[in-house]
Design an enzyme around this catalytic site. Structure first.
Site, PDB file in Angstrom:
ATOM      1  N   ASP A 138      84.445  97.294 -34.356  1.00  0.00           N
ATOM      2  CA  ASP A 138      84.880  95.904 -34.380  1.00  0.00           C
ATOM      3  C   ASP A 138      83.766  94.993 -34.869  1.00  0.00           C
ATOM      4  O   ASP A 138      82.590  95.346 -34.873  1.00  0.00           O
ATOM      5  CB  ASP A 138      85.357  95.460 -33.003  1.00  0.00           C
ATOM      6  CG  ASP A 138      84.264  95.537 -31.944  1.00  0.00           C
ATOM      7  OD1 ASP A 138      83.497  96.513 -31.946  1.00  0.00           O
ATOM      8  OD2 ASP A 138      84.181  94.611 -31.108  1.00  0.00           O
ATOM      9  N   GLU A 198      83.278  96.405 -28.870  1.00  0.00           N
ATOM     10  CA  GLU A 198      81.888  96.223 -28.460  1.00  0.00           C
ATOM     11  C   GLU A 198      81.531  94.754 -28.340  1.00  0.00           C
ATOM     12  O   GLU A 198      80.795  94.342 -27.441  1.00  0.00           O
ATOM     13  CB  GLU A 198      80.959  96.908 -29.474  1.00  0.00           C
ATOM     14  CG  GLU A 198      79.491  96.955 -29.072  1.00  0.00           C
ATOM     15  CD  GLU A 198      78.691  95.759 -29.544  1.00  0.00           C
ATOM     16  OE1 GLU A 198      77.506  95.661 -29.155  1.00  0.00           O
ATOM     17  OE2 GLU A 198      79.221  94.904 -30.295  1.00  0.00           O
TER      18      GLU A 198
END
Length: 366
Positions: free
Chosen positions: A72, A133
């Site tokens: 991400d 994350e």
């Protein structure tokens, strides 16, 4: 590798929407003939994808390692059109590039390709690609550590010159304060109201924010409340955080912030509810710890001068370290991350592959 990196970057993957990039990664692994598995954490952490784990065959002794990167990025605020200019990759779309952390994804995949192409001996290599994350290391925390054979781990998730070894990262707490006052007409009966926004503002004015000391920071990132300009606001919500490399300092600062919220609420005849959450726990390596020794050896073999520093942010290394896996963060040349000026040198992508291959060699000998 550059084409792969550009393809990764131009595929948006904000937290929770990692599926297109996860599919690109797994398709690349398929093309390399590598087996992979995706865990079931997606639903639990609010993502359309799970963590992806791949293990390279052909272990020949030594120390097994895992390389970890996250799929991400922070949410882009516009189109992502990566371009190469004067040896640097930038975004021509006016928002983030996504080198954080897709530069590491590309390096890991290219390293795997070269290990397989040359039948390079290794002591065990695992590739772990995590989700969500950027919003609290959620994928890494949800990952089952027992699936790994690795004894040490490495992430490339530090904006800085290649050669920088991150010996430690802070612990972090989030603080949410919900102020409750009393609504009233702001023009006709303001005396009857109790402004929740006023209480929150008083609290924020009393907080020690920014760099509190050499090891500690604090920030108020969000404040929201009120219903209309002519209504004394009944509700206000404040989202803050504190980070420190010293646990006692962090505990004391968080309590100080909670007390400030309570005191400001009492001055304004309001009430406040506070909720403190642990975002992640810090860690600290010594120079003689195995991950540091391996990184130092790899960097030196590549003609780089290793340096050490502490990070002010968290990374998947925090979560894996808390799971019991010593995991080291290395700078990989990213610059201006999380901004429209984010960029990385093409040469740094290649250098990080060289560093990773040197890590593989050092781990085989360890």
């Amino acid at each position: 590798m550059l084409d792969l990196f550009l393809a990764l970057c131009e595929t948006p993957s904000p937290p929770g929407s990692e599926r297109p990039v996860a599919d690109l990664v797994t398709a690349t692994l398929d093309a390399l003939g590598l087996a992979w598995e995706e865990d079931g954490c997606g639903a639990a952490v609010g993502s359309d994808a799970g963590n992806v784990l791949c293990r390279l065959p052909g272990r020949r002794g030594g120390t097994p390692i895992v390389l970890c990167s996250h799929l991400d990025t922070v949410p882009p605020q516009g189109p992502i059109r990566p371009v190469v200019e004067d040896g640097f990759v930038r975004n021509a779309g006016g928002t983030i590039l996504g080198a954080d952390n897709k530069a590491a994804v590309a390096v890991m995949l290219e390293t795997a390709r070269r290990v397989l192409a040359k039948d390079r001996p290794h002591g065990g290599i695992e590739l772990l690609f995590t989700v969500k994350e950027e919003v609290g290391l959620l994928g890494a925390y949800a990952f089952d550590r027992a699936l790994l054979e690795a004894e040490v781990g490495f992430v490339y998730d530090q904006a800085g010159p290649i050669g920088e070894i991150i010996l430690g990262a802070p612990s972090a707490r989030s603080i949410e304060a919900r102020f409750h006052g009393r609504a009233a007409h702001a023009g006709m009966a303001p005396e009857e109201g109790r402004s929740a926004i006023l209480a929150a503002s008083r609290a924020i004015a009393d907080l020690r924010l920014g760099r509190v000391d050499a090891l500690t920071t604090a920030n108020v990132g969000m404040i929201e409340g009120g219903a209309a300009r002519n209504i004394v606001p009944e509700h206000c919500r404040v989202i803050a955080e504190a980070r420190s490399h010293d646990e006692q300092s962090l505990v004391a600062l968080v309590q100080e912030m909670v007390d400030a919220f309570a005191f400001a609420a009492s001055l304004s005849d309001c009430t406040v509810e506070t909720e403190v959450r642990t975002q992640y726990r810090g860690y600290r390596f010594r120079d003689d710890d195995l991950p540091v020794q391996l990184a130092t050896a790899a960097l030196t073999r590549c003609g780089l001068t290793p340096t050490t520093s502490l990070s002010g942010g968290g990374a998947d290394a925090n979560a894996l370290h808390e799971h019991g896996l010593p995991c080291l963060n290395l700078a990989n040349g990213m610059a201006e991350i999380h901004t429209p000026d984010e960029h990385i040198a093409v040469a740094d992508l290649e250098t990080m592959v060289d560093v990773t291959l040197a890590l593989v060699d050092a781990a085989l000998e360890a």
